[in-house]
Enzyme design. Structure first.
Site, PDB file in Angstrom:
ATOM      1  N   ASP A 139       0.834  -1.206   0.000  1.00  0.00           N
ATOM      2  CA  ASP A 139       0.000   0.000   0.000  1.00  0.00           C
ATOM      3  C   ASP A 139       0.865   1.251   0.000  1.00  0.00           C
ATOM      4  O   ASP A 139       2.010   1.214   0.470  1.00  0.00           O
ATOM      5  CB  ASP A 139      -0.844   0.064   1.277  1.00  0.00           C
ATOM      6  CG  ASP A 139      -2.001  -0.900   1.279  1.00  0.00           C
ATOM      7  OD1 ASP A 139      -2.242  -1.522   0.230  1.00  0.00           O
ATOM      8  OD2 ASP A 139      -2.638  -1.042   2.324  1.00  0.00           O
ATOM      9  N   TYR A 148       1.905   4.715   1.854  1.00  0.00           N
ATOM     10  CA  TYR A 148       1.860   5.123   3.258  1.00  0.00           C
ATOM     11  C   TYR A 148       0.520   5.792   3.543  1.00  0.00           C
ATOM     12  O   TYR A 148       0.016   6.567   2.722  1.00  0.00           O
ATOM     13  CB  TYR A 148       2.987   6.101   3.569  1.00  0.00           C
ATOM     14  CG  TYR A 148       4.379   5.524   3.435  1.00  0.00           C
ATOM     15  CD1 TYR A 148       4.783   4.445   4.224  1.00  0.00           C
ATOM     16  CD2 TYR A 148       5.300   6.063   2.541  1.00  0.00           C
ATOM     17  CE1 TYR A 148       6.069   3.916   4.117  1.00  0.00           C
ATOM     18  CE2 TYR A 148       6.582   5.545   2.423  1.00  0.00           C
ATOM     19  CZ  TYR A 148       6.959   4.471   3.215  1.00  0.00           C
ATOM     20  OH  TYR A 148       8.234   3.960   3.105  1.00  0.00           O
ATOM     21  N   PHE A 208       7.686   2.938  -1.170  1.00  0.00           N
ATOM     22  CA  PHE A 208       8.689   3.103  -0.119  1.00  0.00           C
ATOM     23  C   PHE A 208       9.188   4.543   0.042  1.00  0.00           C
ATOM     24  O   PHE A 208       9.847   4.856   1.030  1.00  0.00           O
ATOM     25  CB  PHE A 208       9.896   2.176  -0.337  1.00  0.00           C
ATOM     26  CG  PHE A 208       9.584   0.720  -0.194  1.00  0.00           C
ATOM     27  CD1 PHE A 208       9.414   0.151   1.060  1.00  0.00           C
ATOM     28  CD2 PHE A 208       9.445  -0.094  -1.316  1.00  0.00           C
ATOM     29  CE1 PHE A 208       9.107  -1.202   1.204  1.00  0.00           C
ATOM     30  CE2 PHE A 208       9.144  -1.449  -1.180  1.00  0.00           C
ATOM     31  CZ  PHE A 208       8.978  -2.003   0.079  1.00  0.00           C
ATOM     32  N   HIS A 249      10.487  -8.924   3.864  1.00  0.00           N
ATOM     33  CA  HIS A 249      10.209  -7.493   3.758  1.00  0.00           C
ATOM     34  C   HIS A 249      11.209  -6.706   4.618  1.00  0.00           C
ATOM     35  O   HIS A 249      11.639  -7.187   5.672  1.00  0.00           O
ATOM     36  CB  HIS A 249       8.779  -7.221   4.221  1.00  0.00           C
ATOM     37  CG  HIS A 249       8.257  -5.884   3.844  1.00  0.00           C
ATOM     38  ND1 HIS A 249       8.518  -4.749   4.592  1.00  0.00           N
ATOM     39  CD2 HIS A 249       7.495  -5.486   2.793  1.00  0.00           C
ATOM     40  CE1 HIS A 249       7.930  -3.722   4.025  1.00  0.00           C
ATOM     41  NE2 HIS A 249       7.298  -4.122   2.931  1.00  0.00           N
TER      42      HIS A 249
END
Length: 225
Positions: free
Chosen positions: A65, A67, A78, A191
């Site tokens: 998703d 932020y 990111f 991750h």
């Protein structure tokens, strides 16, 4: 349907924009923006594509998703703005780059979260869901974005060769089903979140592996600073 996206991507994704699911997705997203706070800003929904045209893609980094906090999402997975505090997952990415690519005699200058310089070198920073309701992680999942980003990955896999795909975490790894691994390099790891980075993201050396692969295919490496 007319979609404001970079022309080379528009050419490869026209078929998606005409499908019923995309019309339903568009209606849903428009209503969400009308009813409350949604990230990123509408002009930045397709920013990853705008900064990295189809034929210039060399590396694909998949996020999940955008932020969902105030002032963070900017359309690049990111990434955050220059003046925004670097989030934990991105800090861990920087730590891995510093240990993987740079030695003591070099200076790692990438201390802000603006990753547009990566995008402009050919790094597609793609979230698999391109919008999110404020403060509600996952709120726009299973509304059609996943089908759209599956199509993006398939188009790259089928029409390009010699790309690097970085798949971090189980959600991203599932997207690997759409990638021809005979034509592309697929790198998988946990991750970079603080909850999982120490279980295999740190030390994965994906950034140097990507550059080695690009060089072996006569492509300039990415400057990860």
């Amino acid at each position: 349907m007319q979609v404001k996206i970079e022309p080379s991507w528009a050419a490869h994704l026209t078929g998606e924009f005409e499908q019923a699911y995309f019309k339903e997705l568009t209606d849903f997203v428009k209503k969400e923006y009308q009813d409350g706070k949604v990230y990123p800003a509408p002009k930045n929904i397709f920013r990853a594509f705008d900064l990295c045209p189809f034929e210039k893609v060399k590396v694909v980094i998949l996020g999940q998703d955008p932020y969902h906090g105030v002032g963070q999402a900017n359309g690049l997975a990111f990434a955050v703005g220059v003046d925004t505090r670097v989030p934990p997952s991105l800090r861990n990415m920087f730590k891995e780059i510093e240990s993987d690519v740079f030695c003591e005699s070099q200076t790692f200058t990438n201390k802000n979260g603006d990753l547009s310089r990566w995008a402009e070198q050919g790094v597609l920073l793609l979230n698999t869901t391109l919008t999110v309701r404020a403060h509600q992680a996952g709120s726009h999942q299973e509304k059609g974005w996943e089908q759209f980003t599956d199509a993006v990955i398939r188009a790259l896999s089928e029409k390009r060769a010699g790309l690097v795909f970085m798949l971090w975490g189980n959600y991203a790894k599932a997207k690997g089903a759409h990638i021809d691994r005979n034509k592309h390099l697929v790198l998988e790891a946990p991750h970079p979140s603080p909850f999982s980075a120490a279980s295999g993201f740190f030390g994965c050396k994906h950034f140097s592996k990507a550059n080695d692969y690009l060089i072996s295919h006569n492509e300039p490496p990415i400057d990860w600073r």
